[in-house]
Write a protein that holds these residues in place. Structure first.
Motif, PDB file in Angstrom:
ATOM      1  N   LYS A 187       0.800  -1.216   0.000  1.00 10.31           N
ATOM      2  CA  LYS A 187       0.000   0.000   0.000  1.00 10.31           C
ATOM      3  C   LYS A 187       0.837   1.271   0.000  1.00 10.31           C
ATOM      4  O   LYS A 187       0.399   2.306  -0.519  1.00 10.31           O
ATOM      5  CB  LYS A 187      -0.935   0.002   1.215  1.00 10.31           C
ATOM      6  N   LEU A 188       2.025   1.223   0.575  1.00  4.73           N
ATOM      7  CA  LEU A 188       2.869   2.415   0.657  1.00  4.73           C
ATOM      8  C   LEU A 188       4.318   2.051   0.359  1.00  4.73           C
ATOM      9  O   LEU A 188       4.740   0.906   0.555  1.00  4.73           O
ATOM     10  CB  LEU A 188       2.775   3.041   2.056  1.00  4.73           C
ATOM     11  N   VAL A 189       5.064   3.040  -0.105  1.00  5.92           N
ATOM     12  CA  VAL A 189       6.474   2.860  -0.455  1.00  5.92           C
ATOM     13  C   VAL A 189       7.265   4.023   0.137  1.00  5.92           C
ATOM     14  O   VAL A 189       6.769   5.156   0.208  1.00  5.92           O
ATOM     15  CB  VAL A 189       6.673   2.819  -1.989  1.00  5.92           C
ATOM     16  N   THR A 190       8.505   3.766   0.540  1.00  7.22           N
ATOM     17  CA  THR A 190       9.370   4.832   1.050  1.00  7.22           C
ATOM     18  C   THR A 190      10.830   4.418   0.890  1.00  7.22           C
ATOM     19  O   THR A 190      11.138   3.359   0.317  1.00  7.22           O
ATOM     20  CB  THR A 190       9.040   5.150   2.525  1.00  7.22           C
ATOM     21  N   ILE A 191      11.742   5.240   1.387  1.00 11.94           N
ATOM     22  CA  ILE A 191      13.157   4.890   1.454  1.00 11.94           C
ATOM     23  C   ILE A 191      13.599   4.998   2.903  1.00 11.94           C
ATOM     24  O   ILE A 191      12.964   5.685   3.715  1.00 11.94           O
ATOM     25  CB  ILE A 191      14.033   5.780   0.546  1.00 11.94           C
ATOM     26  N   LEU A 192      14.700   4.323   3.221  1.00  9.57           N
ATOM     27  CA  LEU A 192      15.159   4.334   4.613  1.00  9.57           C
ATOM     28  C   LEU A 192      16.665   4.167   4.706  1.00  9.57           C
ATOM     29  O   LEU A 192      17.341   3.836   3.729  1.00  9.57           O
ATOM     30  CB  LEU A 192      14.434   3.236   5.413  1.00  9.57           C
ATOM     31  N   ASN A 193      17.172   4.422   5.900  1.00  6.40           N
ATOM     32  CA  ASN A 193      18.571   4.212   6.235  1.00  6.40           C
ATOM     33  C   ASN A 193      18.633   3.146   7.317  1.00  6.40           C
ATOM     34  O   ASN A 193      18.307   3.391   8.472  1.00  6.40           O
ATOM     35  CB  ASN A 193      19.204   5.509   6.732  1.00  6.40           C
ATOM     36  N   ASP A 194      19.045   1.953   6.919  1.00  3.78           N
ATOM     37  CA  ASP A 194      19.158   0.831   7.848  1.00  3.78           C
ATOM     38  C   ASP A 194      20.577   0.832   8.430  1.00  3.78           C
ATOM     39  O   ASP A 194      21.468   0.149   7.930  1.00  3.78           O
ATOM     40  CB  ASP A 194      18.866  -0.478   7.117  1.00  3.78           C
ATOM     41  N   VAL A 195      20.777   1.631   9.470  1.00  4.84           N
ATOM     42  CA  VAL A 195      22.110   1.803  10.054  1.00  4.84           C
ATOM     43  C   VAL A 195      22.655   0.469  10.554  1.00  4.84           C
ATOM     44  O   VAL A 195      21.935  -0.319  11.177  1.00  4.84           O
ATOM     45  CB  VAL A 195      22.064   2.821  11.207  1.00  4.84           C
ATOM     46  N   SER A 196      23.932   0.217  10.270  1.00  8.97           N
ATOM     47  CA  SER A 196      24.583  -1.016  10.711  1.00  8.97           C
ATOM     48  C   SER A 196      25.874  -0.697  11.450  1.00  8.97           C
ATOM     49  O   SER A 196      26.568   0.269  11.117  1.00  8.97           O
ATOM     50  CB  SER A 196      24.914  -1.914   9.511  1.00  8.97           C
ATOM     51  N   LEU A 197      26.178  -1.507  12.434  1.00 10.35           N
ATOM     52  CA  LEU A 197      27.449  -1.416  13.159  1.00 10.35           C
ATOM     53  C   LEU A 197      28.291  -2.600  12.706  1.00 10.35           C
ATOM     54  O   LEU A 197      28.210  -3.701  13.240  1.00 10.35           O
ATOM     55  CB  LEU A 197      27.197  -1.424  14.667  1.00 10.35           C
ATOM     56  N   ARG A 198      29.093  -2.365  11.676  1.00 10.51           N
ATOM     57  CA  ARG A 198      29.745  -3.446  10.935  1.00 10.51           C
ATOM     58  C   ARG A 198      30.690  -4.287  11.784  1.00 10.51           C
ATOM     59  O   ARG A 198      30.797  -5.498  11.582  1.00 10.51           O
ATOM     60  CB  ARG A 198      30.518  -2.851   9.756  1.00 10.51           C
ATOM     61  N   ASN A 199      31.369  -3.655  12.711  1.00 14.26           N
ATOM     62  CA  ASN A 199      32.356  -4.409  13.481  1.00 14.26           C
ATOM     63  C   ASN A 199      31.733  -5.273  14.577  1.00 14.26           C
ATOM     64  O   ASN A 199      32.430  -6.087  15.198  1.00 14.26           O
ATOM     65  CB  ASN A 199      33.394  -3.459  14.080  1.00 14.26           C
ATOM     66  N   LEU A 200      30.420  -5.103  14.807  1.00 18.71           N
ATOM     67  CA  LEU A 200      29.727  -5.967  15.752  1.00 18.71           C
ATOM     68  C   LEU A 200      29.061  -7.156  15.057  1.00 18.71           C
ATOM     69  O   LEU A 200      28.669  -8.125  15.711  1.00 18.71           O
ATOM     70  CB  LEU A 200      28.647  -5.171  16.513  1.00 18.71           C
ATOM     71  N   ILE A 201      28.935  -7.065  13.740  1.00 15.29           N
ATOM     72  CA  ILE A 201      28.198  -8.090  12.993  1.00 15.29           C
ATOM     73  C   ILE A 201      28.878  -9.463  13.007  1.00 15.29           C
ATOM     74  O   ILE A 201      28.209 -10.481  13.243  1.00 15.29           O
ATOM     75  CB  ILE A 201      27.944  -7.621  11.548  1.00 15.29           C
ATOM     76  N   PRO A 202      30.202  -9.565  12.762  1.00 14.18           N
ATOM     77  CA  PRO A 202      30.802 -10.908  12.688  1.00 14.18           C
ATOM     78  C   PRO A 202      30.580 -11.756  13.927  1.00 14.18           C
ATOM     79  O   PRO A 202      30.255 -12.943  13.822  1.00 14.18           O
ATOM     80  CB  PRO A 202      32.293 -10.598  12.472  1.00 14.18           C
ATOM     81  N   ALA A 203      30.734 -11.165  15.102  1.00 13.54           N
ATOM     82  CA  ALA A 203      30.563 -11.939  16.341  1.00 13.54           C
ATOM     83  C   ALA A 203      29.119 -12.388  16.505  1.00 13.54           C
ATOM     84  O   ALA A 203      28.849 -13.511  16.949  1.00 13.54           O
ATOM     85  CB  ALA A 203      30.997 -11.107  17.547  1.00 13.54           C
ATOM     86  N   GLU A 204      28.178 -11.504  16.125  1.00 11.42           N
ATOM     87  CA  GLU A 204      26.756 -11.872  16.247  1.00 11.42           C
ATOM     88  C   GLU A 204      26.393 -12.987  15.281  1.00 11.42           C
ATOM     89  O   GLU A 204      25.725 -13.958  15.662  1.00 11.42           O
ATOM     90  CB  GLU A 204      25.878 -10.646  15.999  1.00 11.42           C
ATOM     91  N   LEU A 205      26.826 -12.860  14.030  1.00 10.47           N
ATOM     92  CA  LEU A 205      26.510 -13.896  13.046  1.00 10.47           C
ATOM     93  C   LEU A 205      27.223 -15.196  13.385  1.00 10.47           C
ATOM     94  O   LEU A 205      26.738 -16.283  13.058  1.00 10.47           O
ATOM     95  CB  LEU A 205      26.890 -13.425  11.648  1.00 10.47           C
ATOM     96  N   GLY A 206      28.365 -15.079  14.048  1.00  9.07           N
ATOM     97  CA  GLY A 206      29.102 -16.277  14.461  1.00  9.07           C
ATOM     98  C   GLY A 206      28.339 -17.130  15.450  1.00  9.07           C
ATOM     99  O   GLY A 206      28.576 -18.345  15.551  1.00  9.07           O
ATOM    100  N   LYS A 207      27.399 -16.521  16.158  1.00 14.09           N
ATOM    101  CA  LYS A 207      26.549 -17.273  17.085  1.00 14.09           C
ATOM    102  C   LYS A 207      25.419 -18.001  16.356  1.00 14.09           C
ATOM    103  O   LYS A 207      24.669 -18.763  16.968  1.00 14.09           O
ATOM    104  CB  LYS A 207      25.944 -16.332  18.118  1.00 14.09           C
ATOM    105  N   GLN A 208      25.272 -17.704  15.054  1.00 13.59           N
ATOM    106  CA  GLN A 208      24.254 -18.323  14.198  1.00 13.59           C
ATOM    107  C   GLN A 208      22.842 -18.083  14.732  1.00 13.59           C
ATOM    108  O   GLN A 208      21.976 -18.963  14.695  1.00 13.59           O
ATOM    109  CB  GLN A 208      24.526 -19.823  14.031  1.00 13.59           C
TER     110      GLN A 208
END
Length: 328
Positions: free
Chosen positions: A164-185
């Protein structure tokens, strides 16, 4: 039709109808007090809101406010459901190539998707508050859609009709925290702070021929500290359209009205201006030079994200944020 939420002292804000040129708005509390309230009864509220929109653009209303000076919140300040896809598989392929990791073949046929925090979204000019620069602060420019109620197991063509609606966004990421989080699966959490939305959301018909086959075929511009990082066309290299993403999210359960589905970082393969985040820029540098040279965002950096129509006029308004240190 263009809709927004302005700050009225409540968490969900006040729904307003916004003029096509984003200069004027009108409060529509007699129709729906909030964006969520409108979406909950979209079948009956849409026509009423559209009538206000048409009259506003025709100059027939007197109870208007100046939208350019209004305190604009995220159009939907909090949502029951926010799921972000990764529809631009060439982006995922590039990131994996930079770290010599193979892309599973299934990524081309089965969308990646995670559920994000939707208890609060922030407005287009709100600061990005982060505690530490070393967490690797990055922006991600995306397109997003908002649905009404979607039944479980919906097919792709039917799923498109629920957008019904469309927009744009900024999905902020903290890149250096991602590997450890994804490592936990177990997926993202700390590495994904609040998401920022453009000032307005628009109905699909407002996009005209630029909305085709469940994709928005216009460039998405990302500018960091006055320098263009990228302007990839959101309709190019999008492996999964929004109908496919909505259907994927609704495979085993229904989606409630107000569900937000993101495209993932918009990217064009092989384009010098095809990136919508610093992580991709750094990956390209790593592939070319063996190491990245572009730093992640620092305190004081300004990120601007915007999409213009074929006439050069802004569609959703501009995301214009400054990264600042979060003070405890």
């Amino acid at each position: 039709m263009k809709l927004a939420s302005i700050n009225n002292g409540t968490r969900d804000g006040q729904l307003v109808v916004v003029s096509k040129d984003l200069t004027k708005a009108v409060v529509v509390s007699e129709i729906a007090a909030t964006m969520q309230a409108a979406l909950d009864q979209w079948a009956t509220k849409e026509a009423l809101l559209k009538e206000v929109y048409d009259n506003l653009n025709a100059g027939k209303l007197s109870n208007i406010i100046d939208f350019t000076t209004a305190k604009v919140m995220a159009p939907i300040p909090r949502a029951y459901h926010w799921a972000d896809g990764s529809a631009y598989v060439t982006h995922v392929e590039l990131v994996r190539k930079a770290r010599n990791a193979e892309l599973p073949e299934s990524f081309w046929t089965d969308p990646l998707m995670y559920m994000g925090a939707s208890d609060a979204f922030i407005g287009a000019t709100d600061d990005i508050l982060i505690e530490k620069e070393e967490w690797g602060i990055d922006f991600e420019s995306e397109v997003a859609v908002i649905t009404d109620d979607v039944p479980p197991g919906v097919d792709v063509e039917t799923a498109l009709k629920h957008i019904k609606l469309v927009t744009i966004l900024n999905d902020v990421s903290l890149r250096n925290l991602i590997p450890a989080e994804l490592g936990k699966q177990f997926g993202f959490y700390q590495s994904k702070p609040w998401t920022t939305f453009a000032p307005v959301m628009v109905t699909v018909d407002e996009l005209g021929y630029d909305w085709k086959e469940g994709k928005l075929h216009l460039p998405l511009h990302s500018t960091l500290n006055g320098t263009l990082v990228g302007s990839p066309n959101a309709g190019v290299d999008m492996t999964f359209n929004f109908g496919q993403l909505v259907a994927h999210a609704a495979k085993t359960r229904s989606l409630m009205a107000g569900t937000v589905i993101g495209s993932g970082t918009v990217a064009n393969q092989g384009s010098p201006t095809g990136s919508s985040c610093l992580a991709e820029v750094r990956c390209l540098e790593t592939i070319k030079d063996g190491k990245p040279s572009t730093p992640f965002m620092q305190f004081g950096d300004r990120i601007e994200i915007e999409m213009m129509d074929k006439e050069g006029k802004t569609i959703f308004g501009r995301i214009n944020q400054v990264v600042k240190e979060y003070k405890k």
